[in-house]
Design a protein around this motif. Structure first.
Motif, PDB file in Angstrom:
ATOM      1  N   ARG A   1       0.814  -1.208   0.000  1.00  0.00           N
ATOM      2  CA  ARG A   1       0.000   0.000   0.000  1.00  0.00           C
ATOM      3  C   ARG A   1       0.849   1.260   0.000  1.00  0.00           C
ATOM      4  O   ARG A   1       0.319   2.356  -0.167  1.00  0.00           O
ATOM      5  N   ARG A   2       2.149   1.115   0.195  1.00  0.00           N
ATOM      6  CA  ARG A   2       3.031   2.277   0.220  1.00  0.00           C
ATOM      7  C   ARG A   2       3.251   2.801  -1.196  1.00  0.00           C
ATOM      8  O   ARG A   2       3.192   2.043  -2.177  1.00  0.00           O
ATOM      9  N   PRO A   3       3.514   4.114  -1.359  1.00  0.00           N
ATOM     10  CA  PRO A   3       3.571   4.734  -2.693  1.00  0.00           C
ATOM     11  C   PRO A   3       4.587   4.115  -3.644  1.00  0.00           C
ATOM     12  O   PRO A   3       4.347   4.021  -4.846  1.00  0.00           O
ATOM     13  N   GLY A   4       5.744   3.676  -3.126  1.00  0.00           N
ATOM     14  CA  GLY A   4       6.799   3.165  -4.003  1.00  0.00           C
ATOM     15  C   GLY A   4       6.853   1.660  -4.121  1.00  0.00           C
ATOM     16  O   GLY A   4       7.835   1.106  -4.635  1.00  0.00           O
ATOM     17  N   ALA A   5       5.809   0.989  -3.682  1.00  0.00           N
ATOM     18  CA  ALA A   5       5.852  -0.476  -3.601  1.00  0.00           C
ATOM     19  C   ALA A   5       6.055  -1.146  -4.947  1.00  0.00           C
ATOM     20  O   ALA A   5       6.626  -2.237  -5.029  1.00  0.00           O
TER      21      ALA A   5
END
Length: 307
Positions: free
Chosen positions: A218-222
């Protein structure tokens, strides 16, 4: 048994997540657990506290995964823009080698699952090159990634693969496509279905496992590490890294691994001098440490005692 303590470590201007289960024993040996693709320190939930009964046990999030930073992926032929990284086994191997030197600072047994096995081998070679062979005392590879899509493995693939390979390479380098593929895969329902393939017995495919794998996506850079990894068509292979390795390597393999054929692992055992043993876990797949943890923990504890 107590829950592992979470920590953060700054490495090459990046924040790295790691955890430690402190041992009350007298052994000088530490254990470092290295997860596979898409996983994180939590994937050792059934192993880290148990191993700590014998040795202080660490787990680390590779760059791009878990609680570690997720910088923008840069492919080999792309410009070196600020803040971007080339995700590769050289990068992750250097991360693990530096962690051993800077954080653990004592003899260590490296344990890696899937791509974590290749990372462990690369780290061991890097420690050796730095004239620090005593820091790494041995390795345990759990269903080590064979990397069948690497260019060097083309001869083992069906003939039609050579025809579609140029198109495949062109497609997966497109960020919009790799991001779309990642977002489609990074859904709880899809994660659960993949886990059912990876864990053929169905044991321990629970909500906690789905959540610990889903949360970092769910993190932006995943999606960046995913893009970097699926474009690794020419990187190191485990047998090459073991060819001149003078450290003991032990294999643990799920008998029913759907992705890494056990026949190849058995061939490694017969042909590679540094491999001391292979333990086959019946009715287990790609992640036997989590699917059949009691069996795997017993093997690991014996290896810790004998290393």
């Amino acid at each position: 048994m107590t829950e592992p303590e979470p920590f953060l470590w700054t490495w090459q201007d990046a924040t790295i997540g790691w955890s430690r289960s402190q041992s009350q024993g007298s052994t000088d040996l530490a254990v470092l657990l290295i997860h596979g693709f898409g996983a994180n320190t939590g994937h050792w939930r059934f192993n880290q506290p148990v191993l700590a009964e014998q040795a202080t046990t660490y787990a680390i999030d590779l760059l791009g995964f878990g609680r570690s930073d997720q910088p923008r992926a840069r492919l080999k032929d792309e410009p070196n823009t600020a803040g971007s990284v080339h995700y590769s086994f050289d990068l992750w191997g250097q991360q693990v080698a530096d962690f051993c030197r800077e954080v653990i600072q004592q003899p260590v047994l490296l344990v890696g699952n899937s791509i974590g096995g290749v990372v462990a081998l690369q780290a061991a070679q890097m420690l050796k090159q730095k004239s620090e062979p005593s820091l790494c005392q041995g390795l345990v590879l759990i269903d080590c990634a064979q990397r069948l899509m690497d260019d060097k493995q083309l001869a083992t693939q069906p003939a039609w693969m050579a025809w579609i390979r140029p198109l495949l390479k062109t497609l997966v380098r497109q960020r919009w496509l790799s991001t779309a593929l990642f977002r489609n895969a990074a859904r709880p329902g899809v994660i659960r279905q993949v886990l059912k393939q990876a864990y053929p017995s169905g044991m321990n495919v629970d909500d906690d496992l789905v959540q610990l794998l889903y949360e970092p996506t769910r993190r932006p850079g995943a999606a960046e590490a995913f893009r970097g990894f699926i474009n690794l068509f020419d990187d190191v292979l485990a047998p090459d890294l073991m060819a001149d390795l003078d450290l003991p390597v032990n294999l643990i393999w799920g008998q029913d691994d759907p992705w890494e054929p056990i026949a190849e692992a058995q061939r490694w055992k017969e042909t590679i001098a540094c491999i001391h043993s292979i333990d086959v876990i019946e009715s287990a797949g790609h992640c036997p440490h989590d699917e059949k943890p009691k069996i795997v923990n017993n093997i690991l504890l014996k290896l810790v005692c004998n290393t």
